[in-house]
Design a protein around this motif. Structure first.
Motif, short mmCIF file in Angstrom:
data_model
loop_
_atom_site.label_atom_id
_atom_site.label_comp_id
_atom_site.label_asym_id
_atom_site.label_seq_id
_atom_site.Cartn_x
_atom_site.Cartn_y
_atom_site.Cartn_z
N VAL A 227 0.86 -1.18 0.00
CA VAL A 227 0.00 0.00 0.00
C VAL A 227 0.89 1.23 0.00
CG1 VAL A 227 -1.77 1.30 1.24
CG2 VAL A 227 -1.83 -1.21 1.23
N ARG A 228 0.69 2.11 -0.98
CA ARG A 228 1.51 3.32 -1.10
C ARG A 228 0.63 4.55 -1.12
NH1 ARG A 228 6.75 2.08 -2.49
NH2 ARG A 228 7.07 -0.12 -3.04
N ASP A 229 1.20 5.67 -0.73
CA ASP A 229 0.44 6.92 -0.77
C ASP A 229 0.51 7.52 -2.17
OD1 ASP A 229 2.91 8.15 -1.04
OD2 ASP A 229 2.99 8.89 1.03
N GLU A 230 -0.07 8.70 -2.34
CA GLU A 230 -0.13 9.32 -3.66
C GLU A 230 1.25 9.63 -4.23
OE1 GLU A 230 -2.60 12.72 -3.24
OE2 GLU A 230 -4.46 11.56 -3.01
N ASP A 231 2.23 9.79 -3.35
CA ASP A 231 3.59 10.07 -3.81
C ASP A 231 4.41 8.81 -4.02
OD1 ASP A 231 3.18 12.85 -3.71
OD2 ASP A 231 3.57 12.85 -1.54
N GLY A 232 3.78 7.64 -3.79
CA GLY A 232 4.49 6.38 -4.02
C GLY A 232 5.24 5.87 -2.82
N HIS A 233 5.14 6.55 -1.68
CA HIS A 233 5.83 6.08 -0.49
C HIS A 233 5.09 4.88 0.11
CE1 HIS A 233 7.28 10.44 -0.37
NE2 HIS A 233 8.35 9.69 -0.60
N LEU A 234 5.86 3.89 0.52
CA LEU A 234 5.27 2.67 1.07
C LEU A 234 4.71 2.92 2.46
CD1 LEU A 234 4.86 -0.42 0.62
CD2 LEU A 234 7.03 -0.76 1.83
N LEU A 235 3.41 2.66 2.62
CA LEU A 235 2.78 2.81 3.93
C LEU A 235 2.81 1.51 4.72
CD1 LEU A 235 -0.37 4.87 2.89
CD2 LEU A 235 1.79 5.72 3.83
N GLY A 236 2.79 0.39 4.03
CA GLY A 236 2.81 -0.89 4.71
C GLY A 236 2.56 -2.02 3.73
N ILE A 237 2.82 -3.23 4.19
CA ILE A 237 2.59 -4.43 3.39
C ILE A 237 1.68 -5.35 4.19
CG2 ILE A 237 3.66 -6.45 2.30
CD1 ILE A 237 6.22 -4.82 2.03
N GLY A 238 0.59 -5.77 3.57
CA GLY A 238 -0.37 -6.64 4.24
C GLY A 238 -0.16 -8.09 3.84
N ASP A 239 -0.34 -9.00 4.79
CA ASP A 239 -0.15 -10.42 4.50
C ASP A 239 -1.13 -10.91 3.43
OD1 ASP A 239 1.83 -10.50 6.44
OD2 ASP A 239 0.47 -11.14 8.02
N LEU A 240 -2.41 -10.61 3.63
CA LEU A 240 -3.45 -10.96 2.66
C LEU A 240 -4.23 -9.69 2.36
CD1 LEU A 240 -3.08 -13.53 4.74
CD2 LEU A 240 -5.07 -14.42 3.56
N GLY A 241 -4.56 -9.47 1.09
CA GLY A 241 -5.22 -8.22 0.75
C GLY A 241 -6.35 -8.38 -0.24
#
Length: 306
Positions: A227-241
């Protein structure tokens, strides 16, 4: 250097294990070895194999495996659950039994001397046996092939996922497994397990959570969803999505998520994701033991609320 000092040095390079042959070569007599064992100064691990420290340290499991293989003579090698452990492949509950195979052209020991030692005679092809830390063991590919023939779906897929995730086998390797399975008992079910393997799963808990979702009609769209914000910065990674529903499910194992630092990092990551409009569900191992709970919870979270 005294014999006992020399033996300690040898044992240090063998996970804390020494054989009778090595002890004799270091200068001890059979009577001295027998006295050290019976007095409790040495621990007998298997026939002709000892831990010369009384109590074993944190490498006790591998020491016992090394001793079990050594006790059965040249040509013996670790197989099945024990081979998984040596390769670091997860997915099965650790068994107290040590599984070792002797060559098919050798007599099979009738009384190995240790009730926790299970002796097999598995036919191997050229290249099926390698050495890990000096211990003969079936290759990762042969190991997972043998294991999934003997396991139910959830542990079998967990083993496959773990081997793929660790890079010990590849998708190309798994493409050869149906040939290796041909004609063997359990082959039909094992071929089905292959089709569900996914190396993106980072733990057996993630595998089990995914399978529960699939069985319940809500398979995840992605694993390790970024999951990234509008600028492409990574907010987090989810195990299942489930991207369309903006829903993430996390598989919270006790080990990686139990330390305070990990807990704090999880909370900060969850806050970022929630602020970005994502909902987070969290599941534990106990949740996977209830067939309907995980898919029901996911379905509830995906349903529109008034």
């Amino acid at each position: 250097m005294t014999p006992l000092e020399l033996i300690s040095q040898v044992a240090a390079g063998q996970d804390g294990m020494v054989t009778t042959t090595q002890a004799l070569a270091a200068g001890l007599s059979r009577d001295q070895i027998r006295h050290l064992w019976r007095s409790g100064r040495w621990t007998r691990l298997a026939r002709g194999c000892f831990a010369p420290y009384g109590e074993l340290g944190p490498v006790a499991s591998r020491a016992r495996i090394r001793a079990a293989v050594a006790s059965l003579g040249p040509g013996a090698f670790a197989v099945l659950d024990t081979a998984l452990e040596l390769h670091g492949i997860a997915g099965l509950r650790r068994s107290p039994a040590v599984h070792v195979s002797v060559p098919v052209d050798q007599p099979r020991p009738q009384r190995p001397g240790d009730p926790s030692l299970v002796v097999h005679q598995l036919t191997m092809a050229a290249g099926d046996v390698v050495r890990v830390s000096g211990i003969s063991v079936t290759t990762p590919l042969r190991t997972v092939t043998d294991v999934i023939l003997r396991q139910d779906r959830y542990p079998a897929v967990s083993v496959l996922d773990s081997a793929l995730n660790a890079g010990l086998v590849t998708a190309e390797d798994l493409a050869m497994v149906p040939t290796l399975l041909r004609g063997r008992r359990g082959a039909v079910a094992a071929r089905g397990h292959l089709g569900e393997a996914d190396g993106r799963a980072q733990s057996p808990l993630e595998t089990r959570s995914r399978l529960r979702c699939c069985d319940g009609g809500v398979p995840p769209d992605e694993l390790q969803l970024e999951v990234r914000d509008e600028d492409g910065h990574l907010l987090g990674i989810g195990d299942l999505g489930w991207r369309a529903a903006r829903l993430i499910a996390e598989a919270d194992g006790g080990g990686p998520h139990g330390a305070p630092e990990a807990l704090f990092a999880d909370r900060r990551r969850q806050n970022r994701l929630v602020n970005a409009g994502w909902r987070i569900l969290r599941f534990t191992w106990a949740d996977t033991l209830r067939p309907d709970y995980i898919p029901w919870t996911v379905r509830q979270a995906m349903s529109p609320h008034p």
